[in-house]
Design an enzyme around this catalytic site. Structure first.
Site, PDB file in Angstrom:
ATOM      1  CB  ILE A 124       2.678  14.208  14.227  1.00  0.00           C
ATOM      2  CG1 ILE A 124       3.934  13.344  14.222  1.00  0.00           C
ATOM      3  CG2 ILE A 124       1.657  13.563  15.132  1.00  0.00           C
ATOM      4  CD1 ILE A 124       5.090  14.046  14.804  1.00  0.00           C
ATOM      5  CE1 TYR A 133      -4.079  -4.204   9.808  1.00  0.00           C
ATOM      6  CE2 TYR A 133      -4.441  -4.481  12.150  1.00  0.00           C
ATOM      7  CZ  TYR A 133      -3.992  -3.725  11.089  1.00  0.00           C
ATOM      8  OH  TYR A 133      -3.446  -2.499  11.327  1.00  0.00           O
ATOM      9  CE1 TYR A 142       0.803  -0.498   4.451  1.00  0.00           C
ATOM     10  CE2 TYR A 142      -0.180   1.695   4.460  1.00  0.00           C
ATOM     11  CZ  TYR A 142       0.566   0.714   5.087  1.00  0.00           C
ATOM     12  OH  TYR A 142       1.070   0.936   6.326  1.00  0.00           O
ATOM     13  N   GLY A 161      -5.393   3.992  14.938  1.00  0.00           N
ATOM     14  CA  GLY A 161      -5.775   5.403  14.820  1.00  0.00           C
ATOM     15  C   GLY A 161      -6.974   5.544  13.876  1.00  0.00           C
ATOM     16  CG  ASP A 162      -9.743   8.912  14.174  1.00  0.00           C
ATOM     17  OD1 ASP A 162      -8.585   9.253  13.834  1.00  0.00           O
ATOM     18  OD2 ASP A 162     -10.597   9.714  14.591  1.00  0.00           O
ATOM     19  CG  ASP A 191      23.560   2.342 -27.046  1.00  0.00           C
ATOM     20  OD1 ASP A 191      24.442   2.424 -26.164  1.00  0.00           O
ATOM     21  OD2 ASP A 191      22.627   1.518 -26.991  1.00  0.00           O
TER      22      ASP A 191
HETATM   23  C1  SPV Z   1      19.604   0.398 -23.104  1.00  0.00           C
HETATM   24  O1  SPV Z   1      18.558   0.948 -22.721  1.00  0.00           O
HETATM   25  O2  SPV Z   1      20.603   1.035 -23.390  1.00  0.00           O
HETATM   26  C2  SPV Z   1      19.667  -1.048 -23.216  1.00  0.00           C
HETATM   27  C3  SPV Z   1      18.456  -1.814 -23.507  1.00  0.00           C
HETATM   28  O3  SPV Z   1      20.753  -1.587 -23.116  1.00  0.00           O
HETATM   29  S1  SPV Z   1      18.394  -1.995 -25.223  1.00  0.00           S
HETATM   30  O4  SPV Z   1      18.349  -0.663 -25.812  1.00  0.00           O
HETATM   31  O5  SPV Z   1      17.197  -2.760 -25.527  1.00  0.00           O
HETATM   32  O6  SPV Z   1      19.574  -2.714 -25.656  1.00  0.00           O
HETATM   33 MG    MG Z   2      22.346  -0.287 -23.369  1.00  0.00          MG
END
Ligand code: SPV
Ligand code: MG
Length: 439
Positions: free
Chosen positions: A135, A85, A53, A100-101, A214
């Site tokens: 509080i 519970y 929760y 507590g209420d 990348d």
């Molecule tokens: C990233 O987010 O850089 C990852 C996941 O490595 S993927 O892009 O699917 O390779």
């Molecule tokens: Mg990656």
């Protein structure tokens, strides 16, 4: 209080359910009242019960247990493993439950109704002292969060979350701004609080943010220093995408930096050669590492890491490189034996079959470790179906970046087209909203 003490003999049984994360005078008031009705058993909510929760407590179960046990109003302490519970109440059959209420409204409303129902079975009574105003643990917790968390507290959170939640939900974060969205966003659905549990520091979006491909052209040092703004304003755990981890000789330095920053987990992938993003269709020239050499990276990280809570995830690229299920399972077992704490299985298929097949088998293997899935291409798959098949951590790996880019293009185009900005207003946040966001 004194009169009540005489009225109700010490033999009466009283039950108090508590999360007891940050104790304050409101809790003491409840316990004191409970004690005036008889012999007090505190049902201390476990991390998993609390996770049903609200956010995980600041203190671990054993820390909370040791504090409560030393309070004079507490006679016994038992774990309460669910928000409900009933199980503990049916065992103890208390004459009174004290709470507590404040739970008459809000997320605990249904829990309260069930307590009343259950108590009826043996004519037990619910006592609800007036909630102590101004509080609450949540207020105090918010204050603590405003001043930040220690790196070690953040670092240990991912392990605690995996141990206490059915599924841990992680979203990509590439800036402090995306960090605070992940930190603060909650959605209440069917008496359940939904939120993101942590942040994914993605090589793809960290590179894209710097307009670089990348392929590891952005080095670890600049990616880690980029985390620091995010660390300043968030408390949730971070999982760091470390590509293939680089050279095994350099790994100790990388691990040291990540642990020092308070990162909870590193994911390294079993590929060698010039890195290519796994979602590229063309994986020509990309090779999978040998089990032996990748296991060496795993055991090196195991050896050099400082904290037991820092988790090493081994990422298996078998499906990405066109190999089958057998290869993926063989590697998962080997990496687990070498010391991986988590296994990430990746796929670029539009359907979740590869992930389901792998997870169904590996989650039952004796070397099984919690499985991470990254549903970027099989995005139609619901979390519940991943969980059903054995996945424990789900990473939405690039969605904050992917949503902001088209929004920015649209705005820029709109201004050029209209030669004024009025037409963009309906699609963008107001200046007031931005100013008020960061106070
Ligand atoms: C990233 O987010 O850089 C990852 C996941 O490595 S993927 O892009 O699917 O390779
Ligand atoms: Mg990656």
């Amino acid at each position: 209080m004194k009169n009540k003490k005489k009225l109700f003999s010490k033999e009466k049984k009283v039950y108090v359910g508590f999360a007891a994360d940050i104790l304050h005078e409101g809790h003491m008031n409840i316990l004191k009242t409970a004690k005036s009705y008889g012999n007090v058993t505190v049902g201390l909510l476990t991390d998993s019960a609390i996770a049903q929760y609200r956010k995980l407590p600041h203190l671990t179960y054993s820390q909370r247990e040791s504090v409560l046990k030393s309070i004079k109003y507490v006679d016994h302490l038992v774990p309460q493993k669910t928000l409900d519970y009933s199980e503990n109440l049916k065992k103890l059959k208390p004459d009174f439950v004290v709470h507590g209420d404040d739970w008459k409204q809000g997320i605990l409303k249904k829990t309260r109704e069930k307590v009343i129902q259950t108590l009826k079975e043996w004519k037990g009574k619910l006592i609800e002292p007036k909630y102590t105003k101004n509080i609450s643990s949540s207020n105090i917790r918010d204050k603590i969060y405003e001043t930040g968390v220690a790196p070690s507290t953040r670092l240990s959170k991912l392990k605690r979350l995996i141990n206490s939640k059915k599924v841990v939900r992680v979203l990509e974060s590439h800036s402090a701004l995306t960090g605070i969205i992940i930190e603060n966003l909650v959605s209440q659905q069917n008496q359940q609080l939904l939120e993101f549990d942590g942040m994914w520091s993605s090589s793809l979006t960290d590179s894209t943010l710097r307009a670089k491909p990348d392929n590891q052209s952005v080095d670890y040092a600049s990616r880690i220093s980029g985390l620091s703004d995010m660390l300043d304003v968030t408390t949730k755990p971070i999982i760091f995408d470390a590509d293939n981890g680089g050279r095994v000789e350099h790994l100790p330095f990388l691990i040291k930096s990540l642990e020092r920053a308070g990162v909870s987990s590193i994911i390294i992938e079993d590929k060698v050669g010039l890195k290519k993003n796994s979602l590229f269709n063309n994986q020509k020239g990309v090779k999978q590492d040998s089990i032996k050499s990748f296991s060496k990276k795993i055991s090196t990280i195991k050896k050099v890491k400082n904290s037991n809570d820092f988790l090493l995830a081994a990422r298996i690229e078998s499906f990405i490189l066109g190999k089958g299920l057998d290869d993926a399972i063989k590697r998962a077992i080997a990496y687990s034996k070498a010391g991986a704490d988590l296994i990430m299985i990746h796929s670029k298929s539009k359907k979740p079959n590869e992930i389901f097949n792998f997870s169904r088998i590996f989650s039952k293997n004796k070397y099984s470790k919690p499985i991470i899935a990254v549903p970027s291409t099989y995005s139609k798959t619901y979390e519940k179906d991943l969980v059903k098949n054995g996945v424990r951590v789900i990473i939405y790996a690039n969605h904050m970046m992917r949503s902001s880019y088209p929004a920015m293009i649209k705005t820029a185009k709109n201004i050029l087209k209209n030669q004024r900005s009025y037409e963009t207003e309906k699609d963008i946040a107001s200046v007031k909203e931005m100013i008020e966001l960061i106070k």
